[in-house]
Design an enzyme around this catalytic site. Structure first.
Site, PDB file in Angstrom:
ATOM      1  N   HIS A  83       1.025 -10.887   2.946  1.00  0.00           N
ATOM      2  CA  HIS A  83       0.574 -11.292   4.277  1.00  0.00           C
ATOM      3  C   HIS A  83      -0.949 -11.338   4.391  1.00  0.00           C
ATOM      4  O   HIS A  83      -1.480 -11.444   5.491  1.00  0.00           O
ATOM      5  CB  HIS A  83       1.141 -10.352   5.346  1.00  0.00           C
ATOM      6  CG  HIS A  83       1.022  -8.899   4.993  1.00  0.00           C
ATOM      7  ND1 HIS A  83       2.103  -8.053   4.993  1.00  0.00           N
ATOM      8  CD2 HIS A  83      -0.041  -8.151   4.620  1.00  0.00           C
ATOM      9  CE1 HIS A  83       1.709  -6.842   4.635  1.00  0.00           C
ATOM     10  NE2 HIS A  83       0.406  -6.882   4.411  1.00  0.00           N
TER      11      HIS A  83
ATOM     12  N   TYR B 264     -11.837  -5.254  -6.655  1.00  0.00           N
ATOM     13  CA  TYR B 264     -11.532  -6.327  -7.598  1.00  0.00           C
ATOM     14  C   TYR B 264     -12.791  -6.918  -8.219  1.00  0.00           C
ATOM     15  O   TYR B 264     -12.698  -7.778  -9.100  1.00  0.00           O
ATOM     16  CB  TYR B 264     -10.772  -7.462  -6.895  1.00  0.00           C
ATOM     17  CG  TYR B 264      -9.560  -7.012  -6.139  1.00  0.00           C
ATOM     18  CD1 TYR B 264      -8.749  -5.986  -6.619  1.00  0.00           C
ATOM     19  CD2 TYR B 264      -9.208  -7.598  -4.931  1.00  0.00           C
ATOM     20  CE1 TYR B 264      -7.638  -5.561  -5.922  1.00  0.00           C
ATOM     21  CE2 TYR B 264      -8.096  -7.186  -4.222  1.00  0.00           C
ATOM     22  CZ  TYR B 264      -7.312  -6.169  -4.723  1.00  0.00           C
ATOM     23  OH  TYR B 264      -6.215  -5.755  -4.028  1.00  0.00           O
TER      24      TYR B 264
END
Length: 488
Positions: free
Chosen positions: A171, A258
């Site tokens: 989502h 990340y």
């Protein structure tokens, strides 16, 4: 319509309830069967009682079964949904704790980085077991909907090695679009059109239009910097927007782990994060949140059960993809969403074998991806760095090759920015030994790893991280909720 949906990991109580009520918002689906399965009989019975209460309150013919026998739950299923967390919070705690000894500070640790890679090693053998059962006992054209992280690795393994028709669902795109609509002053996301593409948790809004008008980088930067809340909570995300030219779907905390630039030193971590909520970069924030949520649910279960007696409000159907995909496949009401699938040329400048997240349309013919998308070069470069880690991680999980696992961790962007090769080798040994109960493919490597640890001279430290908070008690949570209710 009458068909069967199996939910694996249904003990994820809040999320299972959301999927259940979303699906029952489709009028044609009232006569289907939900088969719940989990390794925890306790959690299964709790969620079954809630779902039974919903069925009763809404006077539906829907059938709900629950069993710890996974194959039984999968028998005859047309759709299988996975929400599993292999190793539970016990293993997850090691995903955060052990890397901290080597200076690696993660906010979530469930996608890549040291924690996400080990999470994948625990999940992938189990995912392949799911796939074997699905092939053998489910409907012939069964579709596997994976919600479990690490999304790309799990979906990669299910498609490439499990040989099951799989789509990964998340989502993040929807939440990013909600933020953009808000800062631009839109009344709702209905006024916003966008193309968002990349890989899971590193998707990028490469085309934005508000009521048909293109939105450029400068306008979007100005809108975020003027927002009284997001300008504080999303500092790192806004910085990436300024440098890359496009907005990332992921939260400040997720995105920070990340990349190799923002969490490499403690002073940099505190500079870029915001402590108003865990998702903005707190050390081990999602572990704390998950622990508090579990404790709260166990304690306040009677309230959750009572709330299940209310009628289903179709106006409150969530934007989770699962119910909309099932509706499109079964009724041919076309749905547009963002899906995790094998690339196969959809994104021109990412590897063909990668699991990408990109726009697609669903109808009776299946999920049809919009092909020919090219990412901005900086976005592609960032995604490719993660894809290379994901590929090695999947291959390591399949083969049980601990040396390949260490190479995967070594090539992780944040790990590489913080740790030396010697530290990475020892950290992986330590994590494999600590999590051996959930890593059957590495059983042969555990004795040697334990022996290396006993003679290693690599120094570690006990470190809570740059921005760690303690798990709050039920009393503290009650007081906080009461204060928020009074203020609101």
């Amino acid at each position: 319509m009458s068909f069967k949906i199996a939910i694996i990991g249904a003990g994820s109580v809040g999320f299972t309830k959301k999927l259940f009520t979303d699906i029952l918002c489709v009028p044609e689906f009232k006569d289907i069967e939900f088969a719940l399965t989990d390794v925890s009989e306790h959690n299964l019975q709790m969620i079954k009682a809630i779902l039974d209460r919903i069925v009763e309150a809404n006077r539906l013919p829907t059938r709900v079964t629950a069993t710890t026998d996974r194959r039984k739950a999968l028998e005859g299923a047309r759709y299988v949904i996975s929400c599993v967390r292999v190793g539970g919070l016990e293993a997850y705690a090691d995903d955060i704790r052990i890397p901290l000894k080597y200076g690696i500070d993660q906010c979530v640790g469930d996608t890549i980085c040291a924690g996400g890679i080990l999470y994948g090693q625990r999940n992938i053998p189990v995912i392949l077991d799911f796939c074997k059962d699905i092939r053998e006992v489910a409907e012939t054209n069964v579709k596997f909907l994976n919600y479990a992280n690490p999304m790309a690795m799990n979906t990669w393994a299910a498609i490439e090695y499990g040989k099951v028709d799989t789509v990964g669902l998340c989502h993040g795109v929807q939440h990013g679009a909600e933020q953009i609509a808000e800062v631009l002053g839109a009344k709702s996301t209905q006024e916003l059109d966008y193309v968002c593409s990349g890989i899971n948790h590193q998707t990028w809004f490469i085309d934005l239009r508000l009521n048909g008008r293109p939105i450029n980088k400068d306008e979007l930067v100005a809108a975020f910097e003027a927002h009284p809340v997001y300008s504080r909570q999303e500092k790192l995300r806004i910085d990436v927007l300024k440098r890359f030219g496009v907005y990332s779907t992921e939260s400040n905390g997720h995105l920070s782990e990340y990349l190799p630039w923002y969490r490499k030193r403690p002073d940099e971590i505190t500079r870029w994060i915001d402590m108003s909520d865990w998702i903005h970069g707190e050390t081990g924030g999602y572990l704390r949140y998950s622990t508090e949520t579990r404790n709260w649910f166990e304690t306040e279960y009677p309230q959750f059960l009572e709330a299940a007696s209310k009628p289903i409000d179709r106006e409150k159907r969530s934007n989770e993809h699962a119910s909309h995909i099932l509706e499109a496949l079964e009724t041919n009401r076309v749905y547009r969403g963002h899906f995790n699938v094998k690339n196969n040329g959809v994104i021109t400048n990412l590897p063909q074998d990668a699991i990408i997240e990109s726009p697609g349309f669903v109808d009776r013919f299946g999920i049809n991806m919009a092909a020919g998308i090219t990412l901005p070069e900086a976005c592609a470069a960032t995604c490719i760095a993660s894809i290379n880690v994901q590929r090695m991680s999947v291959h390591a999980a399949i083969s049980g090759d601990i040396d390949l696992l260490k190479l995967a961790v070594l090539h992780d962007p944040l790990v590489g920015a913080v740790s030396t090769p010697e530290e990475v080798w020892q950290m992986v040994d330590e994590m494999v030994v600590a999590q051996a109960a959930w890593l059957p493919q590495y059983a042969h490597a555990v004795p040697a790893a334990r022996e290396r640890l006993s003679t290693s001279k690599v120094k570690t430290r006990e470190w809570a991280g740059a921005a760690r908070r303690s798990v709050r008690s039920i009393e503290e949570l009650r007081a906080e909720k009461a204060a928020l209710k009074q203020a609101g």
